[in-house]
Motif scaffolding. Structure first.
Motif, PDB file in Angstrom:
ATOM      1  N   GLY A   1      52.523  -6.912  -7.894  1.00 11.60           N
ATOM      2  CA  GLY A   1      52.789  -6.212  -9.327  1.00 11.60           C
ATOM      3  C   GLY A   1      52.901  -4.786  -8.978  1.00 11.60           C
ATOM      4  N   GLY A   2      53.697  -4.103  -9.651  1.00 15.40           N
ATOM      5  CA  GLY A   2      53.884  -2.466  -9.732  1.00 15.40           C
ATOM      6  C   GLY A   2      52.611  -1.729 -10.122  1.00 15.40           C
ATOM      7  N   PRO A   3      52.368  -2.155 -11.281  1.00 21.06           N
ATOM      8  CA  PRO A   3      51.281  -1.241 -12.001  1.00 21.06           C
ATOM      9  C   PRO A   3      49.923  -1.658 -11.566  1.00 21.06           C
ATOM     10  CG  PRO A   3      52.494  -2.267 -13.822  1.00 21.06           C
ATOM     11  CD  PRO A   3      53.075  -2.808 -12.464  1.00 21.06           C
ATOM     12  N   GLU A   4      49.749  -2.862 -10.960  1.00 21.46           N
ATOM     13  CA  GLU A   4      48.509  -3.302 -10.347  1.00 21.46           C
ATOM     14  C   GLU A   4      48.458  -2.847  -8.877  1.00 21.46           C
ATOM     15  OE1 GLU A   4      49.585  -5.605 -13.626  1.00 21.46           O
ATOM     16  OE2 GLU A   4      50.805  -5.454 -11.539  1.00 21.46           O
ATOM     17  N   THR A   5      49.627  -2.735  -8.065  1.00 18.38           N
ATOM     18  CA  THR A   5      49.200  -2.094  -6.801  1.00 18.38           C
ATOM     19  C   THR A   5      49.224  -0.608  -7.030  1.00 18.38           C
ATOM     20  OG1 THR A   5      51.183  -3.627  -6.072  1.00 18.38           O
ATOM     21  CG2 THR A   5      50.792  -1.619  -4.927  1.00 18.38           C
ATOM     22  N   ALA A   6      49.893   0.254  -8.087  1.00 18.63           N
ATOM     23  CA  ALA A   6      49.805   1.464  -8.088  1.00 18.63           C
ATOM     24  C   ALA A   6      47.998   1.861  -8.563  1.00 18.63           C
ATOM     25  CB  ALA A   6      50.404   1.876  -9.473  1.00 18.63           C
ATOM     26  N   LEU A   7      47.296   0.838  -9.347  1.00 17.59           N
ATOM     27  CA  LEU A   7      46.021   0.997  -9.531  1.00 17.59           C
ATOM     28  C   LEU A   7      45.186   0.951  -8.238  1.00 17.59           C
ATOM     29  CD1 LEU A   7      43.444   1.199 -11.595  1.00 17.59           C
ATOM     30  CD2 LEU A   7      43.830  -1.349 -11.871  1.00 17.59           C
ATOM     31  N   ALA A   8      45.340  -0.161  -7.462  1.00 24.76           N
ATOM     32  CA  ALA A   8      44.706  -0.218  -6.197  1.00 24.76           C
ATOM     33  C   ALA A   8      44.890   1.086  -5.268  1.00 24.76           C
ATOM     34  CB  ALA A   8      45.457  -1.559  -5.518  1.00 24.76           C
ATOM     35  N   VAL A   9      45.944   1.569  -5.226  1.00 24.80           N
ATOM     36  CA  VAL A   9      46.469   2.851  -4.377  1.00 24.80           C
ATOM     37  C   VAL A   9      45.714   3.961  -5.130  1.00 24.80           C
ATOM     38  CG1 VAL A   9      47.946   4.457  -3.528  1.00 24.80           C
ATOM     39  CG2 VAL A   9      48.639   1.804  -3.640  1.00 24.80           C
ATOM     40  N   ARG A  10      45.516   4.130  -6.291  1.00 29.05           N
ATOM     41  CA  ARG A  10      45.046   5.284  -6.878  1.00 29.05           C
ATOM     42  C   ARG A  10      43.513   5.195  -6.726  1.00 29.05           C
ATOM     43  NH1 ARG A  10      46.837   4.507 -11.427  1.00 29.05           N
ATOM     44  NH2 ARG A  10      44.870   3.861 -12.979  1.00 29.05           N
ATOM     45  N   VAL A  11      42.821   3.886  -6.628  1.00 28.70           N
ATOM     46  CA  VAL A  11      41.487   3.648  -6.536  1.00 28.70           C
ATOM     47  C   VAL A  11      41.057   3.887  -5.076  1.00 28.70           C
ATOM     48  CG1 VAL A  11      39.533   2.061  -6.439  1.00 28.70           C
ATOM     49  CG2 VAL A  11      41.154   2.273  -8.475  1.00 28.70           C
ATOM     50  N   ALA A  12      41.745   3.514  -4.070  1.00 26.79           N
ATOM     51  CA  ALA A  12      41.353   3.661  -2.861  1.00 26.79           C
ATOM     52  C   ALA A  12      41.486   5.324  -2.373  1.00 26.79           C
ATOM     53  CB  ALA A  12      42.407   2.975  -1.995  1.00 26.79           C
ATOM     54  N   ARG A  13      42.390   5.978  -3.078  1.00 24.85           N
ATOM     55  CA  ARG A  13      42.500   7.457  -2.825  1.00 24.85           C
ATOM     56  C   ARG A  13      41.535   8.141  -3.245  1.00 24.85           C
ATOM     57  NH1 ARG A  13      49.156   7.504  -3.067  1.00 24.85           N
ATOM     58  NH2 ARG A  13      49.658   7.125  -0.787  1.00 24.85           N
ATOM     59  N   GLN A  14      41.015   7.651  -4.667  1.00 23.77           N
ATOM     60  CA  GLN A  14      39.840   8.398  -5.230  1.00 23.77           C
ATOM     61  C   GLN A  14      38.589   8.276  -4.239  1.00 23.77           C
ATOM     62  OE1 GLN A  14      40.075   6.612  -9.270  1.00 23.77           O
ATOM     63  NE2 GLN A  14      41.359   7.881  -9.871  1.00 23.77           N
ATOM     64  N   LEU A  15      38.646   6.977  -3.652  1.00 24.87           N
ATOM     65  CA  LEU A  15      37.257   6.804  -3.006  1.00 24.87           C
ATOM     66  C   LEU A  15      37.349   7.508  -1.774  1.00 24.87           C
ATOM     67  CD1 LEU A  15      36.502   2.984  -3.408  1.00 24.87           C
ATOM     68  CD2 LEU A  15      34.944   4.806  -3.973  1.00 24.87           C
ATOM     69  N   HIS A  16      38.361   7.604  -1.013  1.00 27.57           N
ATOM     70  CA  HIS A  16      38.336   8.049   0.455  1.00 27.57           C
ATOM     71  C   HIS A  16      39.420   8.984   0.888  1.00 27.57           C
ATOM     72  CE1 HIS A  16      35.587   4.824   1.018  1.00 27.57           C
ATOM     73  NE2 HIS A  16      35.997   3.740   0.619  1.00 27.57           N
ATOM     74  N   GLY A  17      40.341   9.387  -0.178  1.00 30.91           N
ATOM     75  CA  GLY A  17      41.370  10.375   0.190  1.00 30.91           C
ATOM     76  C   GLY A  17      42.505   9.667   0.610  1.00 30.91           C
ATOM     77  N   ASP A  18      43.537  10.580   0.592  1.00 33.69           N
ATOM     78  CA  ASP A  18      45.032  10.090   0.665  1.00 33.69           C
ATOM     79  C   ASP A  18      45.391   9.349   1.695  1.00 33.69           C
ATOM     80  OD1 ASP A  18      45.517  11.468  -1.976  1.00 33.69           O
ATOM     81  OD2 ASP A  18      46.586  13.026  -0.971  1.00 33.69           O
ATOM     82  N   ASP A  19      44.637   9.725   3.187  1.00 35.25           N
ATOM     83  CA  ASP A  19      45.003   8.932   4.232  1.00 35.25           C
ATOM     84  C   ASP A  19      44.393   7.672   4.393  1.00 35.25           C
ATOM     85  OD1 ASP A  19      46.681  11.155   4.693  1.00 35.25           O
ATOM     86  OD2 ASP A  19      45.012  12.261   5.989  1.00 35.25           O
ATOM     87  N   CYS A  20      43.701   7.218   3.373  1.00 37.45           N
ATOM     88  CA  CYS A  20      42.837   5.970   3.646  1.00 37.45           C
ATOM     89  C   CYS A  20      43.765   4.944   3.205  1.00 37.45           C
ATOM     90  CB  CYS A  20      41.435   5.787   2.723  1.00 37.45           C
ATOM     91  SG  CYS A  20      42.097   5.532   0.858  1.00 37.45           S
ATOM     92  N   ILE A  21      44.899   5.003   2.738  1.00 35.82           N
ATOM     93  CA  ILE A  21      45.901   3.530   2.403  1.00 35.82           C
ATOM     94  C   ILE A  21      47.125   3.925   2.889  1.00 35.82           C
ATOM     95  CG2 ILE A  21      46.205   4.502   0.047  1.00 35.82           C
ATOM     96  CD1 ILE A  21      45.722   1.505  -0.810  1.00 35.82           C
TER      97      ILE A  21
END
Length: 403
Positions: free
Chosen positions: A307-327
């Motif tokens: 899903g679009g909103p859920e994928t966006a949430l996963a991407v946002r969380v990963a970037r908050q944890l490890h930076g833009d290049d982690c995903i």
């Protein structure tokens, strides 16, 4: 609950759990010890645990405040019928059973997150919502596997989820890097058995027989044209003849020949096209060689759609944890299949991958990247803390969003 039960686990805790599961692998719907281990941990940390769903499946429920959104996180527990060849100290102790797909690691990661979230639930009163941790049996059993059976037994009626998430390791990709995409991310998986029925006879007198092996061989070649000439070349599709079986000895023309196919697609219309063309090719070949034929076609996992909103949430969380290049948020879709697709067909959510690095072993010595479902495969324990931290951060954002 004691303070010790709720303490934040470190990577050593999760590694110990993961290697325990690896030493004692259990096949689909036989995960009794694994399920009992998980249930005991969850109960010790204060979860409401419901066991016996789909036989060996279980759900741990943790409530934050009153009301609020409902989140499901899923991990699989089953192993594969493979004889392990890694030679590692924690190798399988059971013959012809092996965690060759990393489900031991997925379960350990979710357990690590479960312990951290239980501690946070006790200390943080600002959250509202319900967390459902879904430990699923029998992912490897195809369409009759654990996800479908858990849902048939009322998984989402008993444990409502506004969104569901799952994660799988990705061999050969950098450790801890995430891969995901919105929309179709993993393929459907279907199976077909084509049988040609002829007339057996002496190999020296073929004119008195009707040889099904010739039709089978011709069909193998004809099937190659389906993807090459009927499917848009920019659209993924796979037809693999994994088994061709005919005859018992060299001088007898057999009465039948059988092909077994694996069929994959990333779009429902392409999936339907492949099914139709396989029937047509088999019928045409049977007619051309004067044979009868049957096709047993079984639809397995559907296309896995994020899903679009859920994928966006996963991407946002990963970037908050490890930076833009982690995903990689636009990762290439995979033609492998996953029964989490059934859950995503009923609830919005997201399935993502975490890099597993160079994970092959032989005689206890690293050999480099190794595919899943391989006797030399091992889950990379360096992923555990990254994966668990992602689940904790995802739940934190889901129940107490900062955006």
């Amino acid at each position: 609950m004691t303070e010790a039960a709720l303490r934040d686990p470190d990577a050593d805790d999760m590694t110990a759990w993961r290697r325990h599961f690896h030493r004692c692998p259990e096949l689909g719907f036989e995960e009794f010890r694994t399920s009992a281990f998980v249930a005991a941990k969850l109960e010790a940390w204060g979860y409401e645990v419901t066991t016996g769903i789909a036989g060996t499946g279980l759900v741990g429920r943790l409530r934050f405040g009153r009301g609020g959104p409902r989140l499901g996180l899923r991990a699989e527990m089953d192993a594969l019928p493979i004889q392990e060849a890694t030679g590692l100290p924690w190798a399988s102790q059971l013959p012809s059973k092996m965690h060759a797909c990393g489900h031991d690691g997925h379960t350990a990661m979710l357990l690590g997150a479960a312990q951290r979230l239980a501690a946070m639930q006790r200390l943080d009163t600002d959250w509202n919502g319900t967390l459902h941790l879904i430990f699923q049996p029998a992912e490897e059993l195809g369409g009759a596997g654990g996800a479908r059976r858990m849902m048939d037994e009322g998984l989402f009626d008993r444990f409502p989820c506004d969104a569901v998430f799952a994660m799988h390791n990705y061999p050969g990709r950098p450790v801890g890097r995430f891969y995901v995409r919105e929309g179709a991310f993993m393929a459907s998986s279907d199976r077909a058995v084509i049988t040609f029925h002829g007339v057996g006879g002496h190999g020296a007198m073929p004119q008195l027989a009707t040889d099904p092996t010739v039709a089978a061989a011709s069909t193998v070649m004809a099937l190659q044209s389906v993807v090459a000439r009927n499917v848009d070349p920019q659209t993924a599709a796979v037809i693999t003849v994994g088994r061709l079986e005919a005859g018992r000895t060299y001088n007898i023309i057999p009465e039948s020949a059988e092909l077994e196919l694996s069929i994959r697609a990333l779009q429902p219309d392409v999936r339907a096209l492949l099914e139709r063309r396989i029937h047509e090719v088999a019928a045409g070949q049977a007619q051309a060689f004067g044979l009868r034929h049957t096709v047993a076609y079984e639809r397995g996992y559907p296309v896995l759609v994020n899903g679009g909103p859920e994928t966006a949430l996963a991407v946002r969380v990963a970037r908050q944890l490890h930076g833009d290049d982690c995903i990689d948020a636009d990762a290439t879709p995979l033609c492998a299949s996953e029964d989490f697709a059934y859950m995503l067909a009923e609830r919005p959510g997201c399935y993502l991958m975490i890099g597993n690095g160079d994970n092959g072993h032989a005689g206890g010595v690293p050999t480099g990247p190794c595919s899943v479902h391989n006797p030399s495969y091992d889950f990379n324990d360096r992923c555990l803390d990254t994966g668990a931290a992602f689940w904790v951060a995802l739940a934190t954002e889901f129940f107490h969003p900062t955006a």
